[in-house]
Design an enzyme around this catalytic site. Structure first.
Site, PDB file in Angstrom:
ATOM      1  N   TYR A 148      26.881  55.154  63.606  1.00 11.73           N
ATOM      2  CA  TYR A 148      27.888  56.162  63.233  1.00 11.73           C
ATOM      3  C   TYR A 148      29.230  55.950  63.929  1.00 11.73           C
ATOM      4  O   TYR A 148      30.128  56.761  63.760  1.00 11.73           O
ATOM      5  CB  TYR A 148      27.361  57.583  63.376  1.00 11.73           C
ATOM      6  CG  TYR A 148      26.632  57.962  64.652  1.00 11.73           C
ATOM      7  CD1 TYR A 148      27.249  57.928  65.899  1.00 11.73           C
ATOM      8  CD2 TYR A 148      25.320  58.439  64.581  1.00 11.73           C
ATOM      9  CE1 TYR A 148      26.581  58.327  67.033  1.00 11.73           C
ATOM     10  CE2 TYR A 148      24.630  58.833  65.718  1.00 11.73           C
ATOM     11  CZ  TYR A 148      25.267  58.777  66.947  1.00 11.73           C
ATOM     12  OH  TYR A 148      24.600  59.174  68.073  1.00 11.73           O
ATOM     13  N   LYS A 163      30.346  57.165  71.722  1.00  9.92           N
ATOM     14  CA  LYS A 163      30.027  55.796  71.274  1.00  9.92           C
ATOM     15  C   LYS A 163      31.277  55.111  70.722  1.00  9.92           C
ATOM     16  O   LYS A 163      31.467  53.904  70.907  1.00  9.92           O
ATOM     17  CB  LYS A 163      28.927  55.824  70.213  1.00  9.92           C
ATOM     18  CG  LYS A 163      27.578  56.377  70.691  1.00  9.92           C
ATOM     19  CD  LYS A 163      26.799  55.369  71.503  1.00  9.92           C
ATOM     20  CE  LYS A 163      25.371  55.837  71.758  1.00  9.92           C
ATOM     21  NZ  LYS A 163      24.635  54.952  72.675  1.00  9.92           N
TER      22      LYS A 163
HETATM   23  C1  HXC Z   1      22.509  72.533  72.754  1.00 10.57           C
HETATM   24  C2  HXC Z   1      22.112  71.547  74.808  1.00 10.57           C
HETATM   25  C3  HXC Z   1      20.937  70.935  74.309  1.00 10.57           C
HETATM   26  C4  HXC Z   1      20.583  71.180  72.940  1.00 10.57           C
HETATM   27  C5  HXC Z   1      21.193  70.367  76.383  1.00 10.57           C
HETATM   28  N1  HXC Z   1      22.221  71.150  76.095  1.00 10.57           N
HETATM   29  N2  HXC Z   1      20.396  70.196  75.310  1.00 10.57           N
HETATM   30  N3  HXC Z   1      22.891  72.330  74.041  1.00 10.57           N
HETATM   31  N4  HXC Z   1      21.397  71.981  72.204  1.00 10.57           N
HETATM   32  N5  HXC Z   1      19.494  70.636  72.398  1.00 10.57           N
HETATM   33  C6  HXC Z   1      23.276  71.592  76.991  1.00 10.57           C
HETATM   34  C7  HXC Z   1      22.705  72.486  78.095  1.00 10.57           C
HETATM   35  O1  HXC Z   1      22.541  73.828  77.655  1.00 10.57           O
HETATM   36  C8  HXC Z   1      23.784  72.356  79.173  1.00 10.57           C
HETATM   37  O2  HXC Z   1      24.892  73.169  78.881  1.00 10.57           O
HETATM   38  C9  HXC Z   1      24.247  70.923  79.016  1.00 10.57           C
HETATM   39  O3  HXC Z   1      23.836  70.495  77.707  1.00 10.57           O
HETATM   40  C10 HXC Z   1      23.616  70.005  80.043  1.00 10.57           C
HETATM   41  O4  HXC Z   1      22.203  70.177  79.965  1.00 10.57           O
HETATM   42  P1  HXC Z   1      21.224  69.646  81.096  1.00 10.57           P
HETATM   43  O5  HXC Z   1      19.827  69.777  80.606  1.00 10.57           O
HETATM   44  O6  HXC Z   1      21.579  70.262  82.418  1.00 10.57           O
HETATM   45  O7  HXC Z   1      21.693  68.125  81.185  1.00 10.57           O
HETATM   46  P2  HXC Z   1      20.999  66.892  81.780  1.00 10.57           P
HETATM   47  O8  HXC Z   1      19.770  67.243  82.584  1.00 10.57           O
HETATM   48  O9  HXC Z   1      22.052  66.134  82.459  1.00 10.57           O
HETATM   49  O10 HXC Z   1      20.469  66.102  80.471  1.00 10.57           O
HETATM   50  C11 HXC Z   1      21.318  65.395  79.639  1.00 10.57           C
HETATM   51  C12 HXC Z   1      20.960  65.603  78.150  1.00 10.57           C
HETATM   52  C13 HXC Z   1      19.448  65.348  77.892  1.00 10.57           C
HETATM   53  C14 HXC Z   1      21.834  64.660  77.345  1.00 10.57           C
HETATM   54  C15 HXC Z   1      21.287  67.022  77.765  1.00 10.57           C
HETATM   55  O11 HXC Z   1      19.183  65.521  76.540  1.00 10.57           O
HETATM   56  C16 HXC Z   1      19.005  63.974  78.318  1.00 10.57           C
HETATM   57  O12 HXC Z   1      18.770  63.723  79.502  1.00 10.57           O
HETATM   58  N6  HXC Z   1      18.847  63.024  77.397  1.00 10.57           N
HETATM   59  C17 HXC Z   1      18.409  61.630  77.685  1.00 10.57           C
HETATM   60  C18 HXC Z   1      17.519  61.061  76.602  1.00 10.57           C
HETATM   61  C19 HXC Z   1      18.144  61.082  75.249  1.00 10.57           C
HETATM   62  O13 HXC Z   1      18.942  61.946  74.901  1.00 10.57           O
HETATM   63  N7  HXC Z   1      17.768  60.093  74.400  1.00 10.57           N
HETATM   64  C20 HXC Z   1      18.222  60.000  73.016  1.00 10.57           C
HETATM   65  C21 HXC Z   1      19.044  58.823  72.809  1.00 10.57           C
HETATM   66  S1  HXC Z   1      19.191  58.445  71.067  1.00 10.57           S
HETATM   67  P3  HXC Z   1      25.120  74.649  79.513  1.00 10.57           P
HETATM   68  O14 HXC Z   1      26.445  75.081  78.964  1.00 10.57           O
HETATM   69  O15 HXC Z   1      23.962  75.482  79.029  1.00 10.57           O
HETATM   70  O16 HXC Z   1      25.116  74.487  81.005  1.00 10.57           O
HETATM   71  C22 HXC Z   1      20.822  58.259  70.700  1.00 10.57           C
HETATM   72  C23 HXC Z   1      21.299  57.723  69.360  1.00 10.57           C
HETATM   73  C24 HXC Z   1      20.561  58.143  68.169  1.00 10.57           C
HETATM   74  O17 HXC Z   1      21.635  58.463  71.499  1.00 10.57           O
HETATM   75  C25 HXC Z   1      21.253  57.686  66.890  1.00 10.57           C
HETATM   76  C26 HXC Z   1      20.373  57.806  65.686  1.00 10.57           C
HETATM   77  C27 HXC Z   1      20.944  57.099  64.481  1.00 10.57           C
HETATM   78  P1  NAP Z   2      15.598  56.895  75.087  1.00 15.26           P
HETATM   79  O1  NAP Z   2      14.260  56.254  75.263  1.00 15.26           O
HETATM   80  O2  NAP Z   2      15.709  58.356  75.299  1.00 15.26           O
HETATM   81  O3  NAP Z   2      16.629  56.122  76.009  1.00 15.26           O
HETATM   82  C1  NAP Z   2      17.627  56.704  76.767  1.00 15.26           C
HETATM   83  C2  NAP Z   2      17.525  56.114  78.159  1.00 15.26           C
HETATM   84  O4  NAP Z   2      18.681  56.459  78.910  1.00 15.26           O
HETATM   85  C3  NAP Z   2      16.313  56.606  78.933  1.00 15.26           C
HETATM   86  O5  NAP Z   2      15.641  55.503  79.503  1.00 15.26           O
HETATM   87  C4  NAP Z   2      16.925  57.463  80.033  1.00 15.26           C
HETATM   88  O6  NAP Z   2      16.129  57.392  81.221  1.00 15.26           O
HETATM   89  C5  NAP Z   2      18.284  56.817  80.211  1.00 15.26           C
HETATM   90  N1  NAP Z   2      19.283  57.735  80.745  1.00 15.26           N
HETATM   91  C6  NAP Z   2      19.667  58.925  80.210  1.00 15.26           C
HETATM   92  N2  NAP Z   2      20.597  59.502  80.977  1.00 15.26           N
HETATM   93  C7  NAP Z   2      20.809  58.639  82.012  1.00 15.26           C
HETATM   94  C8  NAP Z   2      21.670  58.666  83.140  1.00 15.26           C
HETATM   95  N3  NAP Z   2      22.500  59.703  83.363  1.00 15.26           N
HETATM   96  N4  NAP Z   2      21.641  57.635  84.024  1.00 15.26           N
HETATM   97  C9  NAP Z   2      20.792  56.596  83.818  1.00 15.26           C
HETATM   98  N5  NAP Z   2      19.963  56.502  82.764  1.00 15.26           N
HETATM   99  C10 NAP Z   2      19.976  57.524  81.876  1.00 15.26           C
HETATM  100  O7  NAP Z   2      16.139  56.615  73.612  1.00 15.26           O
HETATM  101  P2  NAP Z   2      16.391  55.243  72.820  1.00 15.26           P
HETATM  102  O8  NAP Z   2      16.257  55.581  71.396  1.00 15.26           O
HETATM  103  O9  NAP Z   2      15.615  54.140  73.400  1.00 15.26           O
HETATM  104  O10 NAP Z   2      17.946  54.992  73.102  1.00 15.26           O
HETATM  105  C11 NAP Z   2      18.415  53.793  73.720  1.00 15.26           C
HETATM  106  C12 NAP Z   2      19.820  53.478  73.246  1.00 15.26           C
HETATM  107  O11 NAP Z   2      19.819  53.231  71.856  1.00 15.26           O
HETATM  108  C13 NAP Z   2      20.826  54.583  73.498  1.00 15.26           C
HETATM  109  O12 NAP Z   2      22.075  54.031  73.842  1.00 15.26           O
HETATM  110  C14 NAP Z   2      20.924  55.230  72.137  1.00 15.26           C
HETATM  111  O13 NAP Z   2      22.137  55.918  71.967  1.00 15.26           O
HETATM  112  C15 NAP Z   2      20.826  54.013  71.253  1.00 15.26           C
HETATM  113  N6  NAP Z   2      20.462  54.289  69.869  1.00 15.26           N
HETATM  114  C16 NAP Z   2      19.202  54.649  69.543  1.00 15.26           C
HETATM  115  C17 NAP Z   2      18.895  54.866  68.203  1.00 15.26           C
HETATM  116  C18 NAP Z   2      17.517  55.253  67.758  1.00 15.26           C
HETATM  117  O14 NAP Z   2      17.332  55.495  66.558  1.00 15.26           O
HETATM  118  N7  NAP Z   2      16.527  55.310  68.617  1.00 15.26           N
HETATM  119  C19 NAP Z   2      19.874  54.714  67.239  1.00 15.26           C
HETATM  120  C20 NAP Z   2      21.156  54.340  67.609  1.00 15.26           C
HETATM  121  C21 NAP Z   2      21.438  54.121  68.935  1.00 15.26           C
HETATM  122  P3  NAP Z   2      16.021  58.601  82.283  1.00 15.26           P
HETATM  123  O15 NAP Z   2      15.699  59.834  81.520  1.00 15.26           O
HETATM  124  O16 NAP Z   2      14.940  58.111  83.209  1.00 15.26           O
HETATM  125  O17 NAP Z   2      17.347  58.670  82.964  1.00 15.26           O
END
Ligand code: HXC
Ligand code: NAP
Length: 262
Positions: A148, A163
């Site tokens: 995207y 991104k």
């Molecule tokens: C609305 C949300 C929310 C949700 C968190 N927040 N989740 N708001 N809907 N589902 C808000 C919280 O309320 C808070 O705001 C703020 O975000 C920070 O939340 P924390 O939980 O304190 O943050 P933190 O512990 O730092 O966690 C970061 C995170 C979490 C991004 C929110 O989801 C995370 O750790 N994610 C890592 C794994 C991940 O996301 N993987 C997916 C990657 S796939 P307030 O205002 O309440 O304080 C990808 C690409 C996919 O990226 C593409 C597909 C084509």
């Molecule tokens: P995922 O398993 O949730 O990977 C996210 C990783 O980021 C986790 O290992 C997480 O580990 C680490 N991470 C998150 N916050 C971090 C921080 N603050 N510091 C250090 N590490 C952190 O999901 P995934 O699908 O494999 O995603 C990997 C990459 O692919 C991402 O860049 C995502 O945007 C991209 N992507 C994925 C998809 C898809 O369809 N899956 C599509 C497009 C792009 P911890 O929680 O241990 O920190």
């Protein structure tokens, strides 16, 4: 193609390398001969990831790091240099994401995702770039974007903006660091099977089906297919490629055109 010595002698850091795509990337670079460092916040993730890499015959260094924190990033770089002596490859893979309406996204939620994806990728690139330049140049950086970056992404405004920022950083650093022979590229995946992403982004069978329907190849990508794209971009065969964004999405981002219904 399996070329076990392709990256022999090189050292690769993969952020978020304990899970999902990052783990597949770490494994593939390791299979190609690189020594591997994985870094993320949660010790359980990096321990499980390390165990899987050891099972594949590798001997990774696992570092607990929050990429939002520049001091922790610098410490990861220093630990890597103490342990392996050098860094040749950085993969900015760590990310955070969740589906939310833009008008309901809090400033903290915005900052959480921008902090991980945009700031974290810069802090890691900066620290690794400094090391590569001081060493006399040479190296490869690949950032994991999302398809995207070409379209924007309703439902994940924070991730789309972050991104796109990393895409611009990739193109910028590619030119700035070309004089140091550091190549800077990116991979832009479409939907890829991953438990971490599923937890945040597609929770129901209906969500999964809707997304599958949007892919011209009518399937999801495999983490190994992203790992292969990264391996290609860091390998010597891509030595004349820099500033490139390689989309790996089964054709998803392309429009159907006026007659796409046939
Ligand atoms: C609305 C949300 C929310 C949700 C968190 N927040 N989740 N708001 N809907 N589902 C808000 C919280 O309320 C808070 O705001 C703020 O975000 C920070 O939340 P924390 O939980 O304190 O943050 P933190 O512990 O730092 O966690 C970061 C995170 C979490 C991004 C929110 O989801 C995370 O750790 N994610 C890592 C794994 C991940 O996301 N993987 C997916 C990657 S796939 P307030 O205002 O309440 O304080 C990808 C690409 C996919 O990226 C593409 C597909 C084509
Ligand atoms: P995922 O398993 O949730 O990977 C996210 C990783 O980021 C986790 O290992 C997480 O580990 C680490 N991470 C998150 N916050 C971090 C921080 N603050 N510091 C250090 N590490 C952190 O999901 P995934 O699908 O494999 O995603 C990997 C990459 O692919 C991402 O860049 C995502 O945007 C991209 N992507 C994925 C998809 C898809 O369809 N899956 C599509 C497009 C792009 P911890 O929680 O241990 O920190």
């Amino acid at each position: 193609m399996f070329l076990p010595n392709l990256l022999k002698g090189q050292v690769a850091i993969v952020t978020g390398g304990g899970t999902g795509l990052g783990l597949a990337i770490a494994k593939r670079l390791g299979e190609l001969g690189a020594r591997i460092v994985i870094g993320s916040r949660n010790s359980e993730n990096i321990e499980k990831g390390s165990a899987e890499l050891r099972h594949a015959g590798l001997d990774p260094l696992a570092v607990q790091v929050d990429v939002r924190n520049p001091e922790q990033v610098d410490e990861m770089i220093q630990r890597t240099i103490r342990h392996f002596g050098r860094i040749d490859i950085l993969v900015n893979n760590a990310a955070g994401n969740f589906v939310v309406k833009a008008e309901e996204l809090s400033p903290n939620g915005w900052n959480a995702v921008i902090g991980i994806v945009l700031n974290g990728s810069f802090y890691c690139s900066r620290a690794v770039g400094q090391h590569m330049i001081a060493r006399g140049g040479g190296g490869a950086i690949v950032s994991i974007l999302a398809n995207y970056v070409w379209t924007g992404s309703a439902g994940t405004v924070h991730s789309a903006a972050a991104k796109a920022g990393v895409m611009s950083m990739t193109q910028t650093l590619a030119v700035e660091w070309a004089r140091h022979q550091i190549r800077v590229n990116a991979v832009a995946p479409g939907p890829i099977v991953s438990p971490g992403a599923a937890k945040q982004l597609w929770r129901t069978p209906e969500d999964v089906q809707r997304i599958t329907d949007m892919v011209p190849l009518k399937r999801w990508g495999k983490p190994e297919e992203i790992a292969d794209a990264v391996a290609y971009l860091v390998a010597p065969g891509a030595g004349f490629i820099t500033g490139e964004i390689l989309t790996v999405d089964g054709g998803s981002w392309l429009g159907r055109g006026t007659f796409g219904f046939i």
